[in-house]
Design a protein around this motif. Structure first.
Motif, PDB file in Angstrom:
ATOM      1  N   VAL A 215      56.553   9.127  49.552  1.00 42.85           N
ATOM      2  CA  VAL A 215      57.077  10.644  48.983  1.00 42.85           C
ATOM      3  C   VAL A 215      57.557  11.124  50.397  1.00 42.85           C
ATOM      4  O   VAL A 215      56.927  11.607  51.359  1.00 42.85           O
ATOM      5  N   LEU A 216      58.820  11.634  50.301  1.00 44.83           N
ATOM      6  CA  LEU A 216      59.134  12.485  51.277  1.00 44.83           C
ATOM      7  C   LEU A 216      58.848  13.911  51.382  1.00 44.83           C
ATOM      8  O   LEU A 216      58.189  14.419  50.363  1.00 44.83           O
ATOM      9  N   GLY A 217      58.931  14.697  52.643  1.00 44.57           N
ATOM     10  CA  GLY A 217      58.179  15.948  52.702  1.00 44.57           C
ATOM     11  C   GLY A 217      59.366  17.208  52.640  1.00 44.57           C
ATOM     12  O   GLY A 217      60.391  16.642  52.789  1.00 44.57           O
ATOM     13  N   ASP A 218      58.708  18.177  52.248  1.00 49.93           N
ATOM     14  CA  ASP A 218      59.737  19.505  52.254  1.00 49.93           C
ATOM     15  C   ASP A 218      59.806  20.139  53.669  1.00 49.93           C
ATOM     16  O   ASP A 218      58.880  19.833  54.583  1.00 49.93           O
ATOM     17  N   TRP A 219      60.757  20.843  53.868  1.00 53.87           N
ATOM     18  CA  TRP A 219      61.060  21.445  55.198  1.00 53.87           C
ATOM     19  C   TRP A 219      60.403  22.542  55.289  1.00 53.87           C
ATOM     20  O   TRP A 219      61.080  23.455  54.557  1.00 53.87           O
ATOM     21  N   ASP A 220      59.578  23.230  55.996  1.00 51.17           N
ATOM     22  CA  ASP A 220      58.936  24.409  55.908  1.00 51.17           C
ATOM     23  C   ASP A 220      58.706  24.703  57.827  1.00 51.17           C
ATOM     24  O   ASP A 220      59.468  25.158  58.503  1.00 51.17           O
ATOM     25  N   THR A 221      57.627  24.416  57.960  1.00 53.73           N
ATOM     26  CA  THR A 221      56.987  24.659  59.281  1.00 53.73           C
ATOM     27  C   THR A 221      57.502  23.226  60.238  1.00 53.73           C
ATOM     28  O   THR A 221      57.429  23.397  61.156  1.00 53.73           O
ATOM     29  N   LYS A 222      57.653  22.239  59.309  1.00 52.00           N
ATOM     30  CA  LYS A 222      57.943  20.753  59.821  1.00 52.00           C
ATOM     31  C   LYS A 222      59.056  20.365  59.099  1.00 52.00           C
ATOM     32  O   LYS A 222      59.468  20.752  58.149  1.00 52.00           O
ATOM     33  N   TYR A 225      61.388  13.140  57.691  1.00 51.80           N
ATOM     34  CA  TYR A 225      62.675  12.212  57.021  1.00 51.80           C
ATOM     35  C   TYR A 225      61.914  10.835  57.021  1.00 51.80           C
ATOM     36  O   TYR A 225      60.773  10.432  57.781  1.00 51.80           O
ATOM     37  N   LEU A 226      62.622   9.833  56.309  1.00 48.06           N
ATOM     38  CA  LEU A 226      61.943   8.660  56.249  1.00 48.06           C
ATOM     39  C   LEU A 226      63.295   7.757  56.806  1.00 48.06           C
ATOM     40  O   LEU A 226      64.465   8.042  56.372  1.00 48.06           O
ATOM     41  N   GLU A 227      62.866   6.895  58.124  1.00 52.85           N
ATOM     42  CA  GLU A 227      63.873   5.924  58.522  1.00 52.85           C
ATOM     43  C   GLU A 227      63.731   4.653  58.018  1.00 52.85           C
ATOM     44  O   GLU A 227      62.501   4.298  58.065  1.00 52.85           O
ATOM     45  N   CYS A 228      64.641   3.928  57.592  1.00 56.05           N
ATOM     46  CA  CYS A 228      64.455   2.598  57.180  1.00 56.05           C
ATOM     47  C   CYS A 228      65.567   1.843  58.353  1.00 56.05           C
ATOM     48  O   CYS A 228      66.606   2.005  58.466  1.00 56.05           O
ATOM     49  N   ASN A 229      65.014   0.994  59.078  1.00 53.37           N
ATOM     50  CA  ASN A 229      65.553   0.121  59.882  1.00 53.37           C
ATOM     51  C   ASN A 229      65.088  -1.358  59.566  1.00 53.37           C
ATOM     52  O   ASN A 229      64.497  -1.849  58.632  1.00 53.37           O
ATOM     53  N   ASP A 230      65.656  -2.550  60.386  1.00 48.76           N
ATOM     54  CA  ASP A 230      65.479  -3.788  60.217  1.00 48.76           C
ATOM     55  C   ASP A 230      63.902  -4.111  60.308  1.00 48.76           C
ATOM     56  O   ASP A 230      63.395  -4.787  59.898  1.00 48.76           O
ATOM     57  N   ASN A 231      63.225  -3.249  61.281  1.00 52.64           N
ATOM     58  CA  ASN A 231      61.824  -3.425  61.224  1.00 52.64           C
ATOM     59  C   ASN A 231      60.971  -2.713  60.137  1.00 52.64           C
ATOM     60  O   ASN A 231      59.725  -3.474  59.926  1.00 52.64           O
ATOM     61  N   GLY A 232      61.570  -2.038  59.207  1.00 54.64           N
ATOM     62  CA  GLY A 232      60.517  -1.374  58.215  1.00 54.64           C
ATOM     63  C   GLY A 232      60.844   0.196  57.957  1.00 54.64           C
ATOM     64  O   GLY A 232      61.961   0.561  58.255  1.00 54.64           O
ATOM     65  N   LEU A 233      59.868   0.725  57.612  1.00 55.56           N
ATOM     66  CA  LEU A 233      59.659   1.985  57.251  1.00 55.56           C
ATOM     67  C   LEU A 233      59.042   3.075  58.139  1.00 55.56           C
ATOM     68  O   LEU A 233      57.993   2.536  58.528  1.00 55.56           O
ATOM     69  N   LEU A 234      59.581   4.116  58.226  1.00 57.86           N
ATOM     70  CA  LEU A 234      58.887   5.068  59.177  1.00 57.86           C
ATOM     71  C   LEU A 234      59.069   6.499  58.684  1.00 57.86           C
ATOM     72  O   LEU A 234      60.153   6.910  58.421  1.00 57.86           O
ATOM     73  N   LEU A 235      57.865   6.991  58.076  1.00 61.86           N
ATOM     74  CA  LEU A 235      57.987   8.607  57.830  1.00 61.86           C
ATOM     75  C   LEU A 235      57.730   9.550  58.842  1.00 61.86           C
ATOM     76  O   LEU A 235      56.451   9.276  59.533  1.00 61.86           O
ATOM     77  N   VAL A 236      58.646  10.325  59.348  1.00 58.56           N
ATOM     78  CA  VAL A 236      58.440  11.182  60.404  1.00 58.56           C
ATOM     79  C   VAL A 236      58.567  12.541  60.117  1.00 58.56           C
ATOM     80  O   VAL A 236      59.150  13.038  59.364  1.00 58.56           O
ATOM     81  N   ASP A 237      57.650  13.341  60.892  1.00 62.17           N
ATOM     82  CA  ASP A 237      57.801  14.625  60.828  1.00 62.17           C
ATOM     83  C   ASP A 237      57.751  15.450  62.199  1.00 62.17           C
ATOM     84  O   ASP A 237      57.457  14.778  63.419  1.00 62.17           O
ATOM     85  N   GLU A 238      58.647  16.268  62.245  1.00 57.61           N
ATOM     86  CA  GLU A 238      58.530  17.117  63.651  1.00 57.61           C
ATOM     87  C   GLU A 238      58.595  18.439  63.179  1.00 57.61           C
ATOM     88  O   GLU A 238      58.846  19.068  62.300  1.00 57.61           O
ATOM     89  N   PRO A 239      57.935  19.062  64.465  1.00 59.79           N
ATOM     90  CA  PRO A 239      57.873  20.628  64.304  1.00 59.79           C
ATOM     91  C   PRO A 239      59.519  21.352  64.094  1.00 59.79           C
ATOM     92  O   PRO A 239      60.179  20.766  64.684  1.00 59.79           O
TER      93      PRO A 239
END
Ligand code: MN
Length: 240
Positions: A215-222, A225-239
């Motif tokens: 489940v992707l997140g909404d953009w508000d205070t953060k 994004y989801l990154e998919c590369n050859d190693n797998g999946l990464l759900l990332v949040d940034e301020p």
């Protein structure tokens, strides 16, 4: 191979900080991406390709130059920007996805959806959705003058906010049976969606040891994004 997924930015004039964060995301995070999937509700409202707000022009230019540099851009309709049309998508170099789209990733096949279709407990919303997604309704709406369309859109939003405050948390989330059914029907192990604003990675969504739902997140205070590369999946949040 780097593939990115975002949804639910809800871009609007009153939040220029989110538009700026998106521009930054496009020039930094997405700069070396092979593909970027925009999975709906990128815009808070969209009343037709002929009624664009000029404050988003820098953003449209950034999306266009990203696609011109070779990053494949895909757009899926959300429940707020379902009137995004091919005229606009051609302008930015994006391809429209079906509302339930199978895609190939470095780690295998996945299914992408905005996610509102999975909230089957919300009967009012599903009824409303069926209406506004019908070609007849859309044709009639798009034929109206812009000021009339704006008024209708504002009224629809006010009604849906009113209804949302009266609904429980469970009703507003995806229905587990709707999730397992779609995974089973599509014979797929990975589902990626947004809409609920509940970013997480859930396992065992199809049956025991089968079916992952991101489940992707909404953009508000953060931002999310989801990154998919050859190693797998990464759900990332940034301020933001
Ligand atoms: Mn949504």
């Amino acid at each position: 191979m780097k593939v990115l997924f975002i949804s639910d930015l809800h871009l609007k004039a009153e939040r220029p900080d989110i538009t700026r964060a998106f521009l930054h995301f496009l020039s930094e995070t997405a700069a070396d991406a092979d593909a970027l999937y925009l999975l709906g509700d990128i815009f808070e409202a969209w009343i037709g390709d002929d009624a664009q707000e000029p404050q988003f022009n820098p953003l449209f230019n950034a999306l266009k130059s990203l696609s011109e540099r070779g990053c494949r851009l895909y757009f899926q309709h959300g429940n707020r920007d379902f009137l995004v049309g091919n005229q606009f998508l051609t302008k930015i170099g994006a391809t429209l996805l079906e509302e339930k789209q199978r895609i190939d990733l470095p780690i295998g096949s996945a299914l992408v959806m905005h996610g509102d279709q999975l909230c089957t407990d919300d009967k009012d919303y599903q009824q409303f959705r069926a209406l506004v997604r019908s070609p007849n309704w859309q044709q009639a709406f798009l034929a109206k003058p812009i000021n009339e369309r704006l008024a209708i859109a504002q009224q629809l939003r006010a009604t849906s906010q009113q209804l949302a405050t009266e609904k429980s948390n469970e009703i507003m989330d995806v229905n587990p049976l709707a999730v397992s059914t779609v995974l089973r029907e599509e014979k797929i192990e990975l589902l990626i969606h947004g809409h609920t604003h509940r970013p997480a990675i859930h396992y065992n969504q199809r049956s025991n040891e089968h079916g992952t739902r991101v489940v992707l997140g909404d953009w508000d205070t953060k931002l999310w994004y989801l990154e998919c590369n050859d190693n797998g999946l990464l759900l990332v949040d940034e301020p933001i």
